[in-house]
Design an enzyme around this catalytic site. Structure first.
Site: not given
Ligand code: SF4
Length: 311
Positions: A12, A41, A74, A124, A126, A223
């Site tokens: 992403c 991760h 995170h 986690h 985050e 996750s």
């Molecule tokens: S919140 Fe996490 S999964 Fe979503 S764009 Fe950001 S890094 Fe990627």
């Protein structure tokens, strides 16, 4: 064997940015660079960056004086930021902007005098970071059943926020339970679940509808990758989360004529390529890709690296 690839899958924008931050910092400042926690991760990503001179540490106090320090995608609690600042460390923040958005949203609700219900998974990184960003009381829950047990000071001064990588459907059920018990609670609905998570979940569901087995490439502690496996499995298709091609068990594919592949937001494309290669060792394969959303989200580099990003 038909090999069907979900679209979108894999990296992403937040993960791409975090990795690019470490790479650009290594180029600009030279190794060693210190990164608090896994930048994302994924063991393969971490090892590749380690080979280039990134050191991964658990605590800020492990960073030698004056060394460039990067916070992972995170996010971190305010106390970590303060500790790094007290030590005078030059910090580059690779927190995904969509995680930072949840931090600000939570703090905004808290400053309105509301207690926060945070929907997410205990432990986690985050969640540890988000809880440590909000001054005031935060209640962490992950299932609808936990709503009944919440003990809040004022049921009319509540807000909820969520982790970015949850299952959209599961989260909706928790939010409904919250609204049933606390009709005046406010929150972002499922909008805190990021675009990448939502798109990958939709694609995993579509994939599971047309294959016999689903393989999700991702780390066991990721996750969003775990949620992809669960979503595919909920569609009634055997689904496996695997770190890389070496973890593939041929027995999973006995009797199958179509295997679906997707990948979590922190899994590099090379791992999917290698898995396709491995399937090709076992079967005569035909690879196709599902049509799906094309993502063109891109986040800006932090100020310290912005010049390099533009160049
Ligand atoms: S919140 Fe996490 S999964 Fe979503 S764009 Fe950001 S890094 Fe990627």
């Amino acid at each position: 064997m038909r090999v069907v690839l979900a679209q979108p899958r894999g990296f992403c924008a937040g993960v791409e940015r975090a990795i690019e931050i470490v790479e650009r910092a290594l180029e600009k400042f030279g190794p060693p660079i210190y990164v608090r926690h896994e930048i994302v991760h994924n063991r393969h990503v971490v090892e590749r960056l380690r080979a280039k001179g990134a050191h991964f540490v658990d605590e800020i106090d492990e960073v030698p004086p004056g060394s460039v320090t990067i916070f992972s995608a995170h996010g971190v609690a305010s106390a970590i930021e303060e500790r790094a600042s007290a030590r005078g460390l030059p910090v580059i923040d690779a927190t995904c902007p969509l995680v930072s958005k949840v931090h600000s949203e939570g703090q905004r609700y808290a400053s309105q005098g509301r207690e926060i219900v945070l929907i997410g998974h205990a432990g986690h990184p985050e969640i540890v970071g988000t809880m440590g960003r909000i001054t005031g009381r935060v209640h962490l829950i992950s299932t609808p059943d936990e709503v009944d047990g919440l003990k809040v000071s004022d049921p009319n001064r509540l807000a909820f926020i969520t982790q970015t990588t949850l299952s959209v459907d599961d989260t909706r059920a928790v939010i409904e339970a919250l609204k049933d018990r606390f009709p005046t609670i406010i929150g972002p609905d499922t909008k805190d679940i990021c675009y990448a998570t939502q798109n990958r979940q939709r694609a995993a569901r579509d994939l599971a509808g047309i294959v016999d087995v689903v393989l999700v490439v991702g780390a066991p502690n990721s996750s969003n990758s775990n949620r992809l496996r669960e979503i595919a499995a909920e569609s009634g298709v055997p689904s496996y989360l695997i770190e890389d091609a070496a973890a593939l068990d041929r027995r999973w594919l006995e009797g199958a004529s179509a295997v679906g592949i997707t990948a979590g937001a922190s899994a590099p494309a090379e791992l999917v390529e290698a898995l396709i290669g491995r399937l090709g060792d076992f079967f005569d394969i035909e690879v196709e890709e599902l049509s799906g959303v094309t993502e063109n989200v891109r986040f800006r580099m932090p100020a310290q690296l912005a010049e390099e990003a533009a160049g």
